[in-house]
Design a protein around this motif. Structure first.
Motif, short mmCIF file in Angstrom:
data_model
loop_
_atom_site.label_atom_id
_atom_site.label_comp_id
_atom_site.label_asym_id
_atom_site.label_seq_id
_atom_site.Cartn_x
_atom_site.Cartn_y
_atom_site.Cartn_z
N PHE A 160 -15.49 -21.92 13.42
CA PHE A 160 -16.44 -21.75 12.38
C PHE A 160 -17.00 -20.16 12.31
N ASP A 161 -16.56 -19.45 13.28
CA ASP A 161 -16.68 -17.91 13.19
C ASP A 161 -15.55 -17.36 12.34
N PHE A 162 -14.41 -17.78 12.83
CA PHE A 162 -13.18 -17.11 12.74
C PHE A 162 -12.79 -17.44 11.10
N MET A 163 -13.26 -18.47 10.31
CA MET A 163 -13.01 -18.93 9.09
C MET A 163 -13.64 -17.91 8.13
N PRO A 164 -12.77 -17.13 7.37
CA PRO A 164 -13.46 -16.13 6.48
C PRO A 164 -13.71 -16.97 5.13
N CYS A 165 -14.59 -16.53 4.26
CA CYS A 165 -14.90 -17.28 3.06
C CYS A 165 -13.52 -17.20 2.24
N ARG A 166 -12.77 -15.83 2.31
CA ARG A 166 -11.65 -15.81 1.58
C ARG A 166 -10.51 -15.93 2.76
N GLY A 167 -9.52 -16.84 2.28
CA GLY A 167 -8.46 -17.11 3.14
C GLY A 167 -8.19 -18.43 3.51
N ILE A 220 -5.16 -12.61 6.91
CA ILE A 220 -4.59 -11.48 7.68
C ILE A 220 -5.62 -10.39 7.67
N GLU A 221 -5.87 -10.08 6.32
CA GLU A 221 -6.63 -9.02 6.01
C GLU A 221 -8.12 -8.97 6.70
N GLU A 222 -8.65 -10.40 6.33
CA GLU A 222 -10.04 -10.42 6.78
C GLU A 222 -10.23 -10.52 8.43
N ARG A 223 -9.00 -10.77 8.94
CA ARG A 223 -8.98 -11.17 10.46
C ARG A 223 -8.04 -10.33 11.02
N TRP A 224 -7.93 -8.91 10.43
CA TRP A 224 -7.04 -7.80 11.02
C TRP A 224 -6.98 -7.90 12.69
N GLU A 225 -8.36 -7.44 13.20
CA GLU A 225 -8.28 -7.17 14.54
C GLU A 225 -7.82 -8.29 15.42
#
Ligand code: GLC
Length: 559
Positions: free
Chosen positions: A358-365, A407-412
């Motif tokens: 739930f936290d991992f999922m970005p709005c975009r992607g 990938i961009e939203e969750r780069w870290e």
């Protein structure tokens, strides 16, 4: 696959005869420079499958063969291109890892790490590990080693494979092989492992798929169609795919697999329908379609492939795909729906959705999740499966873009300090005990369990080029350049950010080296992408809507 190979009989097979009549195919590749139609064009049009060509890549670079100066990397010789100082060392290390059989280069060993106390089976040529080496050699105008490898592994496929009293399927390709030298008798012997010597005794489902994908890469890049057209290769492809296309009790078009049957070759809870295998399965089906002849033997399997591709792409695009909206839908799923029009087709209980997603999922992607089977969705991210989905066009253009957005939203989380995570997140504590069977190598954020694998850089780069986002690859390559050489090209890194050299990582791991070279060469000359990428097949457009998915055609009532 860390199990030592049992060279004293047991279940390991060995042979030291000359390589049957395949030797006649081992001469220099015949390059058809004046080719009239590209290999892909021929096959696609003959199949009348609506696939957009890689026009720009094709016209620029097909056949893409160019000959190299001996021992000198082409990419390090270009005038306009100023190579990174690491490139030269990487080529040297890659050449050092070459394995010869009867004076012919036939592959590269997994790691050249003499400092390590245990060699285990890292002195073997692994089929999956050789893929980035092969691409590097092809891109550098050295196709011979790739051709030799393809023929040698094809020959090994022909062995009778037994584990205890059980005979393995004819089409199974080895996980790895090794050349044994006997200096007294002056003989060279091949020994191969089909999974019988590997820890856990699991057969490598991915080997056959990589073999087909590599055969297409070789053909596409050199323009030499004689290899793929040889009866031995046609038979090899048919045998590999017959293993996967046989009818059984399946209700899904995906391939049911044991744990550990791919790059992640230990128990990691990927049994079922892992994305890594489904994406490779899809890609190899598409590659085989381009190469199989429409003769008596080919025709039947071609028909089965076409049908399976349609079903598989529909299933994957509809049920494995997860984005914000889809997650929200699953969260609100009703359960125990008994009908053909059920929304919650696999009866997934919303309570089984892990908190982290739930936290991992970005709005975009979005991304293809790890596994889907009855009442079980594995929400983990797997890098290889997602990138191969982009390259094979299993992902629609929108889905490919969404994966790159993620990938961009969750780069870290996914790239970290040293690229890039094999899977995310790691499993820990009780779950780790149950899922891995208390595997001390796969502890949280290490090795296959959330470790970072530099080899994956080439797949990321290829996906970036395909989706028009080379800047993402550039950033990742820069990160790799700050560490790989300094750390002696480790197999993997550990930690949530991939900051530490892996607990038991080999040094001078060949696919870390080759993966880096392939990434560099692809960015330098994006036309290389064509050999490892397939354009979208418009005939496979998905119906994402959750409509009735069950149909039953009744036989005509004429009896
Ligand atoms: C490890 C990896 C496997 C690889 C092998 C050789 O077992 O898990 O993917 O093929 O090492 O490098």
């Amino acid at each position: 696959m860390d199990g030592p190979v049992n060279s004293k009989g047991g279940s390991t097979t060995s042979v030291d005869v000359d390589d049957l009549d395949l030797s006649k195919l081992l001469d220099k590749p015949k390059l058809k420079i004046e080719r009239k139609r590209s290999f892909d064009e021929r096959s696609f049009s003959e199949l009348s499958i609506n696939v957009r060509q890689l026009e720009s890549y094709d016209s620029l670079y097909s056949p893409g063969y160019r000959s190299s100066g001996i021992g000198t990397p082409l990419s390090a010789r270009g005038e306009a291109f100023d190579p990174h100082p690491m490139v030269g060392e990487a080529w040297e290390a890659l050449r050092r890892s070459i394995v010869y059989f009867k004076e012919l280069p036939v592959g590269t060993i997994a790691a050249y790490d003499h400092a390590s106390e245990e060699v285990l089976n890292y002195d073997q040529v692994f089929v999956r590990d050789f893929v980035p080496s092969a691409l590097a050699f092809l891109m550098n105008g050295e196709p011979e080693i790739v051709k030799n490898f393809l023929l040698k592994t094809l020959y090994l496929q022909g062995w009778e494979k037994r584990v205890d009293r059980f005979k393995l399927g004819e089409g199974v390709m080895p996980a790895s092989f090794k050349v044994l030298h006997n200096p007294t008798r002056k003989t060279e012997t091949l020994i191969a492992d089909f999974g019988e010597s590997a820890i856990g005794r699991v057969a490598p489902v991915d080997s056959g798929f990589w073999w087909i994908i590599l055969l297409r890469a070789y053909t596409k890049h050199t323009g030499d169609t004689t290899l793929a057209e040889a009866p031995e290769c046609q038979r090899g492809m048919r045998l590999i795919l017959s293993l996967c296309l046989s009818e059984g009790f399946d209700t899904f078009p995906t391939l049911l697999c044991a744990d550990g049957c791919s790059m992640i070759d230990r128990r990691m809870g990927i049994y079922g329908y892992p994305i890594e295998i489904q994406a490779l399965f899809f890609m190899s089906l598409r590659c085989a379609l381009l190469m199989l002849k429409h003769d008596a033997e080919g025709k039947e399997i071609i028909e089965r492939i076409v049908k399976r591709l349609h079903a598989l792409s529909y299933h994957m695009r509809s049920y494995f795909w997860l984005n914000f909206q889809q997650l929200n839908d699953i969260y609100r799923y009703k359960t125990e729906e008994y009908s053909h029009t059920a929304t919650n087709k696999f009866n997934v209980i919303p309570d089984s959705i892990p908190d982290w997603v739930f936290d991992f999922m970005p709005c975009r992607g979005g991304y293809f999740i790890g596994n889907v089977s009855p009442a079980r969705m594995d929400f983990r991210w797997f890098a290889l499966g997602n990138f191969v989905a982009i390259l094979s066009s299993l992902a629609t253009p929108e889905q490919s873009t969404a994966i790159m957005d993620l990938i961009e939203e969750r780069w870290e989380e996914l790239i970290g300090e040293v690229p890039l995570k094999i899977t995310y997140p790691a499993i820990e504590s009780h779950e780790w005990r149950i899922v891995t069977g208390c595997d001390p190598k796969n502890t949280r954020w290490s090795y296959h369990n959330g470790g970072s694998w530099p080899v994956l850089l080439w797949l990321l780069t290829a996906a970036c080029i395909k989706t028009g986002r080379p800047q993402i690859a550039r950033k990742a390559i820069e990160l790799a350049e700050s560490r790989l050489q300094k750390d002696s090209w480790p197999e993997y890194y550990d930690g949530t950010l991939g900051r530490y050299v892996g607990k038991q990582a080999r040094k001078f791991q060949t696919w870390s080296i080759a993966g880096y070279l392939v990434s560099k060469m692809m960015l330098e000359d994006p036309s290389h992408l064509g050999m490892i990428s397939l354009e979208e097949d418009k005939a496979m457009k998905p119906l994402i809507k959750r409509s009735a998915s069950w149909t039953c055609v009744k036989p005509k009532e004429d009896m």
